[in-house]
Design a protein around this motif. Structure first.
Motif, PDB file in Angstrom:
ATOM      1  N   ALA A  52       0.716  -0.912   0.035  1.00 27.70           N
ATOM      2  CA  ALA A  52       0.208  -0.081  -0.015  1.00 27.70           C
ATOM      3  C   ALA A  52       0.925   1.243   0.018  1.00 27.70           C
ATOM      4  O   ALA A  52       0.676   2.228  -0.542  1.00 27.70           O
ATOM      5  CB  ALA A  52      -0.883  -0.001   1.178  1.00 27.70           C
ATOM      6  N   ASP A  55       2.484   1.559  -3.925  1.00 25.49           N
ATOM      7  CA  ASP A  55       1.474   1.668  -4.823  1.00 25.49           C
ATOM      8  C   ASP A  55       1.581   2.721  -5.726  1.00 25.49           C
ATOM      9  O   ASP A  55       1.811   2.616  -7.011  1.00 25.49           O
ATOM     10  CB  ASP A  55       0.195   1.125  -4.467  1.00 25.49           C
ATOM     11  N   SER A  59       3.064   4.283 -10.865  1.00 26.62           N
ATOM     12  CA  SER A  59       1.987   4.884 -11.736  1.00 26.62           C
ATOM     13  C   SER A  59       2.642   4.795 -13.255  1.00 26.62           C
ATOM     14  O   SER A  59       1.642   5.077 -14.247  1.00 26.62           O
ATOM     15  CB  SER A  59       1.717   6.398 -11.300  1.00 26.62           C
ATOM     16  N   LYS A  65       2.565  -1.888 -11.918  1.00 27.83           N
ATOM     17  CA  LYS A  65       1.333  -1.741 -10.973  1.00 27.83           C
ATOM     18  C   LYS A  65       0.347  -2.999 -11.242  1.00 27.83           C
ATOM     19  O   LYS A  65      -0.054  -3.351  -9.966  1.00 27.83           O
ATOM     20  CB  LYS A  65       0.684  -0.489 -11.582  1.00 27.83           C
ATOM     21  N   ASN A  66      -0.089  -3.346 -12.126  1.00 33.65           N
ATOM     22  CA  ASN A  66      -1.019  -4.456 -12.550  1.00 33.65           C
ATOM     23  C   ASN A  66      -0.435  -5.844 -11.655  1.00 33.65           C
ATOM     24  O   ASN A  66      -1.255  -6.490 -10.990  1.00 33.65           O
ATOM     25  CB  ASN A  66      -1.326  -4.822 -13.788  1.00 33.65           C
ATOM     26  N   GLN A  69      -0.857  -5.334  -8.107  1.00 29.76           N
ATOM     27  CA  GLN A  69      -2.159  -5.215  -7.588  1.00 29.76           C
ATOM     28  C   GLN A  69      -2.648  -6.564  -7.507  1.00 29.76           C
ATOM     29  O   GLN A  69      -3.353  -7.132  -6.651  1.00 29.76           O
ATOM     30  CB  GLN A  69      -2.966  -4.302  -8.386  1.00 29.76           C
ATOM     31  N   GLU A  70      -2.354  -7.359  -8.421  1.00 30.45           N
ATOM     32  CA  GLU A  70      -2.589  -8.771  -8.649  1.00 30.45           C
ATOM     33  C   GLU A  70      -1.974  -9.581  -7.403  1.00 30.45           C
ATOM     34  O   GLU A  70      -2.826 -10.503  -6.906  1.00 30.45           O
ATOM     35  CB  GLU A  70      -2.190  -9.352  -9.928  1.00 30.45           C
ATOM     36  N   CYS A  72      -1.421  -8.516  -4.545  1.00 27.62           N
ATOM     37  CA  CYS A  72      -2.252  -8.054  -3.350  1.00 27.62           C
ATOM     38  C   CYS A  72      -3.288  -8.922  -3.071  1.00 27.62           C
ATOM     39  O   CYS A  72      -3.789  -9.119  -2.242  1.00 27.62           O
ATOM     40  CB  CYS A  72      -2.350  -6.637  -3.348  1.00 27.62           C
ATOM     41  N   ARG A  73      -4.305  -9.202  -4.433  1.00 26.43           N
ATOM     42  CA  ARG A  73      -5.396  -9.556  -4.452  1.00 26.43           C
ATOM     43  C   ARG A  73      -5.284 -11.171  -3.836  1.00 26.43           C
ATOM     44  O   ARG A  73      -6.001 -11.804  -3.319  1.00 26.43           O
ATOM     45  CB  ARG A  73      -5.997  -9.688  -5.850  1.00 26.43           C
ATOM     46  N   GLU A  76      -4.621 -11.084  -0.469  1.00 27.15           N
ATOM     47  CA  GLU A  76      -5.887 -10.915   0.381  1.00 27.15           C
ATOM     48  C   GLU A  76      -6.834 -12.174   0.430  1.00 27.15           C
ATOM     49  O   GLU A  76      -7.459 -12.525   1.257  1.00 27.15           O
ATOM     50  CB  GLU A  76      -6.585  -9.730  -0.321  1.00 27.15           C
TER      51      GLU A  76
END
Length: 256
Positions: A52, A55, A59, A65-66, A69-70, A72-73, A76
């Motif tokens: 976080a 992140d 940019s 970035k993707n 985020q992947e 992180c998913r 989670e």
């Protein structure tokens, strides 16, 4: 197993560090959560917290970035398999409220021996994201408080002979009060101890937190006077001690 001896005439106490209370905690973990990986749980939480923070720096590179985020998913989704509240409730619900039965440590009424259990302290410190040492300091402070309250002789050599019959709300409340005050006294040099204390308090049974009803208006001297009078006058209930605390505070204010 390390032993710290405080065995003097005034305080006949001996502290022993053990892995667990005869394996009870380890058996509970293996029985209820055989596939639980505490290291993974902590690592995933830390990863998400760090992700976080970085992140925004991705940019200019959407692929990176993707990917972040992947990941992180995925982290989670892994965390969803851990119901942290249920784990804490199950593993750290104290066996019963008494000074000689506690999951993190134990004070033995008859022998005046103290045991601190490292495995529960390590696991819980991981769950609340604090250092094991700070958790252990709080635990040992709590158990030492029991010992001093019970057999720590006052200036006249008197102890609390009816300690075993005192209400858990008073026994545990006094121990938690002095643990908190000790943590406050070293806050300037080691603030983590007070932070760990506060986080742990959120999971404690009600008798451990009843002392909070005293409020911060009663200082150390007021509590100490009420405590000495409670021992000498065979006070055994939280309500009677609270009345004595009020009287002690009134006398001290009159003397100002």
């Amino acid at each position: 197993m390390d032993v710290l001896s405080l065995n003097t005439r005034e305080t006949p106490l001996q502290v022993t560090w053990k892995l667990d209370d005869n394996g009870a905690f380890i058996r509970l973990v293996e029985e209820r959560y055989p596939a639980l990986d505490f290291a993974e749980l902590v690592a995933l939480r830390r990863y998400l917290a760090e992700a976080a923070q970085v992140d925004g720096y991705f940019s200019d590179d959407m692929v990176a970035k993707n990917t972040l985020q992947e990941s992180c998913r995925y982290a989670e989704s892994r965390l969803k398999s851990y119901d942290l509240k249920e784990i804490v409730k199950t593993l750290f619900q104290f066996y019963r409220c008494s000074p000689d039965s506690d999951i993190f440590g134990k004070y033995y009424l008859k022998s005046h021996a103290i045991e601190v259990y490292m495995v529960p302290c390590i696991v819980f410190s991981m769950l609340i994201e604090e250092d094991f040492l700070d958790m252990a300091i709080g635990t040992m402070s709590h158990e030492l408080a029991h010992g001093f309250h019970h057999v720590g002789a006052d200036k006249d050599g008197l102890t609390w002979k009816t300690f075993a019959q005192v209400e858990p709300e008073l026994v545990e409340g006094l121990a938690e009060f002095y643990t908190r005050e000790y943590a406050r006294s070293i806050e300037s040099s080691r603030p983590q101890v007070l932070r760990a204390f506060k986080k742990t308090a959120a999971y404690l049974p009600e008798p451990y937190r009843r002392y909070e009803q005293w409020g911060d208006g009663h200082g150390l001297e007021t509590v100490y006077q009420a405590f000495i009078e409670a021992r000498r006058n065979d006070v055994r209930t939280f309500g009677d001690f609270k009345n004595g605390l009020k009287d002690a505070g009134h006398r001290l204010r009159e003397g100002q």
